[in-house]
Design a protein around this motif. Structure first.
Motif, short mmCIF file in Angstrom:
data_model
loop_
_atom_site.label_atom_id
_atom_site.label_comp_id
_atom_site.label_asym_id
_atom_site.label_seq_id
_atom_site.Cartn_x
_atom_site.Cartn_y
_atom_site.Cartn_z
N HIS A 1 25.09 50.45 35.24
CA HIS A 1 23.96 49.55 35.48
C HIS A 1 22.66 50.33 35.32
CE1 HIS A 1 23.13 51.25 39.50
NE2 HIS A 1 24.45 51.39 39.57
N THR B 1 14.33 36.76 23.41
CA THR B 1 15.47 36.86 22.49
C THR B 1 15.61 35.62 21.67
OG1 THR B 1 16.93 36.07 24.26
CG2 THR B 1 16.75 38.45 23.94
N MET C 1 23.56 46.61 24.99
CA MET C 1 22.63 46.13 25.98
C MET C 1 21.33 46.91 25.80
SD MET C 1 22.85 46.38 30.15
CE MET C 1 24.44 45.64 30.18
N TYR C 2 20.21 46.19 25.85
CA TYR C 2 18.89 46.82 25.67
C TYR C 2 17.93 46.25 26.70
CZ TYR C 2 14.45 48.15 23.57
OH TYR C 2 13.20 48.67 23.35
N TRP C 3 17.10 47.12 27.28
CA TRP C 3 16.04 46.70 28.17
C TRP C 3 14.87 47.65 28.04
CZ3 TRP C 3 20.55 48.89 29.77
CH2 TRP C 3 20.50 50.04 30.54
N TRP D 1 18.74 51.74 25.38
CA TRP D 1 19.82 51.10 24.63
C TRP D 1 21.13 51.72 25.06
CZ3 TRP D 1 22.86 53.21 20.43
CH2 TRP D 1 23.68 52.26 19.81
N ASP E 1 25.27 51.36 24.59
CA ASP E 1 26.38 50.78 23.83
C ASP E 1 27.67 51.44 24.32
OD1 ASP E 1 28.38 50.14 21.94
OD2 ASP E 1 26.85 49.81 20.41
#
Length: 119
Positions: free
Chosen positions: A98, A119, A1-3, A67, A69
């Motif tokens: 979260h 994306t 997950m990346y933000w 990031w 993982d």
């Protein structure tokens, strides 16, 4: 997950990850179930993991890339748009994790923005 988190409109902040079990009165990164990087001004940039502070020697990142993982048990913070790692640590939790944020001071115009990624 990346933000990514745009920090340009916030003078003092923390950006990180917390478990759903973290108590609301706990400070981000100062618990066994939260991790973050924190900017309090020049010379006051640090990472917090497992209640341990690590000083970071970098200027203010305008946009922070996060990031996570869980399969690898890794969390990394970088300067978004650059190949520059700010901090990396191991993460593990028995409950879901979260994104988490902390603003030091609630004054008008002081905010963080989660960027929409194409994306």
């Amino acid at each position: 997950m990346y933000w990514e988190v745009d920090t340009r409109n916030c003078s003092h902040w923390a950006v990180g990850v917390a478990s759903w079990g973290m108590k609301r009165d706990g400070m981000l990164g100062r618990t066994m179930d939260s991790w973050c990087i924190e900017w309090k001004g020049p010379g006051q940039f640090s990472a917090w993991a497992m209640m341990k502070k690590t000083d970071l020697h970098s200027g203010l990142p305008e946009v922070v890339g996060v990031w996570l993982d869980l399969d690898l048990g890794k969390l990394a913070f970088s300067v978004a748009g650059q190949e520059r790692l700010l901090y990396e640590c191991a993460v593990s939790s028995s409950s879901p994790l979260h994104p988490a944020f902390w603003l030091y001071g609630l004054s008008p115009g002081n905010y963080l923005e989660i960027k929409q990624l194409n994306t």
